[in-house]
Design an enzyme around this catalytic site. Structure first.
Site, PDB file in Angstrom:
ATOM      1  N   ARG A 157       9.077   1.451   3.816  1.00 21.00           N
ATOM      2  CA  ARG A 157       9.669   0.556   2.805  1.00 21.00           C
ATOM      3  C   ARG A 157       9.821   1.267   1.461  1.00 21.00           C
ATOM      4  O   ARG A 157      10.840   1.122   0.791  1.00 21.00           O
ATOM      5  CB  ARG A 157       8.830  -0.721   2.648  1.00 21.00           C
ATOM      6  CG  ARG A 157       8.901  -1.626   3.878  1.00 21.00           C
ATOM      7  CD  ARG A 157       7.991  -2.834   3.733  1.00 21.00           C
ATOM      8  NE  ARG A 157       6.622  -2.373   3.552  1.00 21.00           N
ATOM      9  CZ  ARG A 157       5.685  -3.024   2.861  1.00 21.00           C
ATOM     10  NH1 ARG A 157       5.959  -4.168   2.275  1.00 21.00           N
ATOM     11  NH2 ARG A 157       4.478  -2.549   2.763  1.00 21.00           N
ATOM     12  N   ASN A 207       8.392  -6.069   5.727  1.00 19.84           N
ATOM     13  CA  ASN A 207       7.840  -6.064   7.074  1.00 19.84           C
ATOM     14  C   ASN A 207       8.047  -7.420   7.734  1.00 19.84           C
ATOM     15  O   ASN A 207       7.888  -8.460   7.091  1.00 19.84           O
ATOM     16  CB  ASN A 207       6.341  -5.757   7.038  1.00 19.84           C
ATOM     17  CG  ASN A 207       6.046  -4.319   6.691  1.00 19.84           C
ATOM     18  OD1 ASN A 207       6.874  -3.437   6.876  1.00 19.84           O
ATOM     19  ND2 ASN A 207       4.850  -4.074   6.178  1.00 19.84           N
TER      20      ASN A 207
END
Length: 95
Positions: free
Chosen positions: A24, A42
């Protein structure tokens, strides 16, 4: 404005080993370098959902980066959806 410069929204679901490996953060840095806004978050099933808005050519470059094999972790596949931008997103965040 050419088609490549029009604003668009990219939603990409990234499958593989992409949680807990810096994916990320890496995605956020790529998106910010391209001048995109959005998020990388997520999902409970182990995927990462990437939402990015900005110029079509910049979103295409982000999508290519997601598929490049250069990210942290291991990307098995990326499913994409293109749609009209909502225009309400500020910055690029990790969720």
């Amino acid at each position: 404005m050419s088609d490549k410069q029009e604003a668009i929204r990219l939603t990409a679901w990234v499958h593989g080993t992409v949680q807990g490996v810096g994916f990320r953060w890496w995605t956020r840095s790529k998106a910010l370098a391209l001048g995109l806004v959005g998020s990388a978050g997520n999902l409970p099933d182990g995927r990462v959902e990437v939402v990015a808005e900005g110029r079509r050519d910049h979103c295409e470059r982000l999508l290519a980066a997601l598929r490049s094999g250069e990210s942290p972790g291991r990307v098995d596949k990326v499913i994409e959806r293109w749609s009209a931008p909502k225009g309400s997103i500020v910055g690029f965040v990790e969720r």
